[in-house]
Design a protein around this motif. Structure first.
Motif, PDB file in Angstrom:
ATOM      1  N   THR A   1     -23.601  21.643  28.631  1.00 53.93           N
ATOM      2  CA  THR A   1     -24.233  20.993  29.775  1.00 53.93           C
ATOM      3  C   THR A   1     -23.739  21.558  31.100  1.00 53.93           C
ATOM      4  OG1 THR A   1     -24.516  18.945  28.521  1.00 53.93           O
ATOM      5  CG2 THR A   1     -24.613  18.782  30.914  1.00 53.93           C
ATOM      6  N   PHE A   2     -22.418  21.691  31.236  1.00 55.65           N
ATOM      7  CA  PHE A   2     -21.875  22.131  32.515  1.00 55.65           C
ATOM      8  C   PHE A   2     -21.933  23.642  32.684  1.00 55.65           C
ATOM      9  CE2 PHE A   2     -20.941  17.858  33.061  1.00 55.65           C
ATOM     10  CZ  PHE A   2     -20.508  17.633  34.356  1.00 55.65           C
TER      11      PHE A   2
ATOM     12  N   GLY B   1     -14.338  18.900  28.170  1.00 56.66           N
ATOM     13  CA  GLY B   1     -15.400  19.835  27.805  1.00 56.66           C
ATOM     14  C   GLY B   1     -16.223  20.248  29.009  1.00 56.66           C
ATOM     15  N   THR B   2     -16.426  19.324  29.952  1.00 61.29           N
ATOM     16  CA  THR B   2     -17.177  19.690  31.157  1.00 61.29           C
ATOM     17  C   THR B   2     -16.404  20.712  31.982  1.00 61.29           C
ATOM     18  OG1 THR B   2     -16.270  17.948  32.602  1.00 61.29           O
ATOM     19  CG2 THR B   2     -18.112  17.339  31.185  1.00 61.29           C
ATOM     20  N   SER B   3     -15.077  20.560  32.037  1.00 63.47           N
ATOM     21  CA  SER B   3     -14.283  21.503  32.833  1.00 63.47           C
ATOM     22  C   SER B   3     -14.227  22.874  32.170  1.00 63.47           C
ATOM     23  CB  SER B   3     -12.871  20.964  33.051  1.00 63.47           C
ATOM     24  OG  SER B   3     -12.146  20.888  31.846  1.00 63.47           O
ATOM     25  N   VAL B   4     -14.082  22.896  30.834  1.00 63.03           N
ATOM     26  CA  VAL B   4     -14.055  24.179  30.132  1.00 63.03           C
ATOM     27  C   VAL B   4     -15.414  24.871  30.233  1.00 63.03           C
ATOM     28  CG1 VAL B   4     -13.790  25.303  27.885  1.00 63.03           C
ATOM     29  CG2 VAL B   4     -12.215  23.509  28.566  1.00 63.03           C
ATOM     30  N   GLY B   5     -16.492  24.094  30.096  1.00 62.48           N
ATOM     31  CA  GLY B   5     -17.825  24.678  30.227  1.00 62.48           C
ATOM     32  C   GLY B   5     -18.043  25.263  31.605  1.00 62.48           C
ATOM     33  N   GLY B   6     -17.641  24.508  32.635  1.00 65.56           N
ATOM     34  CA  GLY B   6     -17.767  25.027  33.988  1.00 65.56           C
ATOM     35  C   GLY B   6     -16.944  26.283  34.203  1.00 65.56           C
ATOM     36  N   MET B   7     -15.748  26.303  33.651  1.00 69.69           N
ATOM     37  CA  MET B   7     -14.858  27.462  33.820  1.00 69.69           C
ATOM     38  C   MET B   7     -15.394  28.692  33.098  1.00 69.69           C
ATOM     39  SD  MET B   7     -10.966  27.991  32.423  1.00 69.69           S
ATOM     40  CE  MET B   7     -11.577  28.063  30.729  1.00 69.69           C
ATOM     41  N   MET B   8     -15.675  28.543  31.797  1.00 67.42           N
ATOM     42  CA  MET B   8     -16.089  29.693  31.000  1.00 67.42           C
ATOM     43  C   MET B   8     -17.443  30.224  31.456  1.00 67.42           C
ATOM     44  SD  MET B   8     -13.689  30.531  29.066  1.00 67.42           S
ATOM     45  CE  MET B   8     -14.627  31.773  28.157  1.00 67.42           C
ATOM     46  N   GLY B   9     -18.338  29.314  31.848  1.00 64.99           N
ATOM     47  CA  GLY B   9     -19.628  29.766  32.341  1.00 64.99           C
ATOM     48  C   GLY B   9     -19.474  30.668  33.551  1.00 64.99           C
TER      49      GLY B   9
ATOM     50  N   LEU C   1      -8.916  24.998  34.031  1.00 67.44           N
ATOM     51  CA  LEU C   1      -8.018  24.551  32.974  1.00 67.44           C
ATOM     52  C   LEU C   1      -7.164  23.378  33.448  1.00 67.44           C
ATOM     53  CD1 LEU C   1      -6.830  27.932  31.410  1.00 67.44           C
ATOM     54  CD2 LEU C   1      -8.318  26.201  30.360  1.00 67.44           C
ATOM     55  N   ALA C   2      -6.887  23.338  34.742  1.00 66.98           N
ATOM     56  CA  ALA C   2      -6.160  22.191  35.287  1.00 66.98           C
ATOM     57  C   ALA C   2      -6.962  20.909  35.082  1.00 66.98           C
ATOM     58  CB  ALA C   2      -5.883  22.400  36.777  1.00 66.98           C
ATOM     59  N   GLY C   3      -8.290  21.015  35.205  1.00 71.57           N
ATOM     60  CA  GLY C   3      -9.148  19.860  34.974  1.00 71.57           C
ATOM     61  C   GLY C   3      -9.213  19.488  33.509  1.00 71.57           C
ATOM     62  N   THR C   4      -9.172  20.496  32.622  1.00 75.03           N
ATOM     63  CA  THR C   4      -9.178  20.236  31.181  1.00 75.03           C
ATOM     64  C   THR C   4      -7.965  19.399  30.789  1.00 75.03           C
ATOM     65  OG1 THR C   4     -10.265  22.359  30.814  1.00 75.03           O
ATOM     66  CG2 THR C   4      -9.212  21.339  28.910  1.00 75.03           C
ATOM     67  N   PHE C   5      -6.822  19.725  31.362  1.00 78.63           N
ATOM     68  CA  PHE C   5      -5.603  18.975  31.069  1.00 78.63           C
ATOM     69  C   PHE C   5      -5.625  17.607  31.740  1.00 78.63           C
ATOM     70  CE2 PHE C   5      -1.359  17.776  32.633  1.00 78.63           C
ATOM     71  CZ  PHE C   5      -0.740  17.504  31.410  1.00 78.63           C
ATOM     72  N   SER C   6      -6.023  17.568  33.021  1.00 75.08           N
ATOM     73  CA  SER C   6      -5.905  16.324  33.780  1.00 75.08           C
ATOM     74  C   SER C   6      -6.853  15.242  33.273  1.00 75.08           C
ATOM     75  CB  SER C   6      -6.160  16.571  35.265  1.00 75.08           C
ATOM     76  OG  SER C   6      -7.520  16.791  35.534  1.00 75.08           O
TER      77      SER C   6
END
Length: 405
Positions: free
Chosen positions: A25-26, A145-153, A262-267
């Motif tokens: 989604t992200f 998952g939203t943070s990882v999707g945003g990052m990897m995208g 990744l900071a968002g994935t952890f937080s």
């Protein structure tokens, strides 16, 4: 009722499937964000116009959320989420061959509508299917998952844009999303605490009315608007800043800066657990304060300090968003899908409105103007968070005090 709990195989399957769906989604929704400078050059449009490639998608998503919850009641949670992921992935592939900017915007509007079938329904699924004591953790993993999707995208698109073209980047994201959509269908456990039912238009709007008549929920919706408005504004225009003087970074390097997600994935996971232990109100205050500190840190000129500020800001945002998402389920037990839809309506409206307005601040005042705007949004969010906790305590003095204080 039978709930999903840690230690069960369904817990891993459900959290990983939701993580993957959030990733798709992200990654798709924000796939044009790191490309805005490239889109400005390729289609000869101004930064504020280029930002419409994101704003129209989030606006279409936001409007669609008004009716999508009723579709999920009729069609079923899992089926709607799966169709949403599959169709939006196909549209990403088509966007890669857009002949002009107008067609790209039209396709992004359609994509925003199709994406709407996942986020609010996923939030309702978490609140319905997971044990109450697991909701904070599960919601945190979903937001991760939203943070990882945003990052990897952003990383994939940035690198491919430099090596090949922006079209290649979006095409690859589409193919990856298509594969994850198929995996989601086979992995997500079927809902056990939800029964499909035919709901008419009148009842859908009646439930939306109840979700909009809850003052505490209105505060949570407002939090979503303010938080994501600041977040999207930050990432919309930091690409222009870093690709310009004095930094002059390439599209690939700018893409890799999004690894701070990744900071968002952890937080999001950590703050979800913290909210379960100390209460959502205190955790929200901490998260917003962290985000504000990171925002102001980006005013320093040295690149490594600016990137550190982005990481701190991202940590605070995803933590706050995770907490607010959990608040929605707590405050709307009888109309979760509709409340989740309204939360995300405000959330993506903030993305569309603030993201576009931020372009005016960037053009007129540069980076300091952008940071000034975000600071105001976060300051208001801090006050609203306190107001929400007071409303909860007033409504349920005994049960709510531990959660809100």
């Amino acid at each position: 009722m039978t709930f999903i709990q840690r230690g069960q195989p369904e817990f891993v399957r459900a959290t990983m499937a939701l993580f993957g769906g959030a990733f798709v989604t992200f990654a798709e929704l924000y796939e044009t964000q790191p490309l805005m400078p490239e889109l400005s050059r390729h289609f000869h449009v101004a930064p504020a116009v280029s930002s419409l490639s994101l704003s129209v998608a989030t606006a279409a998503l936001a409007i669609s959320l008004l009716w999508i919850s009723g579709v999920s009641d009729n069609l079923g949670r899992k089926r709607l989420m799966s169709v949403s992921l599959f169709v939006s992935a196909i549209i990403s592939i088509i966007i890669a061959i857009s002949p002009n900017f107008t067609m790209l915007l039209v396709l992004r509007i359609v994509q925003g509508v199709t994406i709407a079938g996942f986020p609010s329904i996923a939030m309702a699924y978490v609140n319905e299917e997971f044990h109450p004591r697991e909701i904070g953790r599960a919601m945190g993993l979903y937001v991760s998952g939203t943070s990882v999707g945003g990052m990897m995208g952003r990383i994939v698109i940035g690198a491919l844009s430099d090596v090949f073209s922006w079209q290649a980047g979006i095409f690859i994201i589409g193919l990856l999303s298509l594969g994850i959509a198929l995996w989601f269908w086979f992995s997500l456990p079927p809902p056990r605490n939800f029964a499909r039912k035919q709901i008419g238009v009148a009842e859908i709007f009646a439930r939306l009315g109840m979700a909009f008549n809850n003052k505490a929920l209105i505060g949570v919706y407002t939090l979503g608007f303010l938080l994501v408005g600041g977040f999207v504004t930050m990432y919309n225009y930091v690409t222009y800043l870093l690709m310009g003087s004095p930094y002059g970074l390439s599209q690939t390097l700018v893409g890799f800066i999004f690894i701070v997600y990744l900071a968002g994935t952890f937080s999001s996971a950590w703050m979800g657990k913290l909210a379960d232990s100390i209460g959502r109100s205190k955790a929200m205050q901490i998260a917003i304060a962290i985000g504000l500190a990171g925002c102001l840190t980006t005013l320093f000129v040295p690149l490594f300090i600016k990137i550190a500020g982005l990481a701190i800001f991202t940590f605070g945002f995803f933590g706050a968003h995770s907490i607010a998402s959990g608040w929605v389920g707590q405050l709307a037990p009888a109309y979760r899908a509709q409340a989740s839809s309204l939360y995300l309506l405000f959330y993506y409206s903030g993305s569309s409105v603030a993201g576009a307005v931020g372009g005016l601040f960037w053009s007129a005042y540069g980076w300091s103007g952008v940071i000034g705007m975000i600071t105001v949004l976060l300051a208001i969010a801090f006050v609203v968070g306190r107001m929400v906790s007071r409303k909860i305590i007033q409504r349920k003095p005994d049960a709510a005090h531990a959660d809100a204080s």
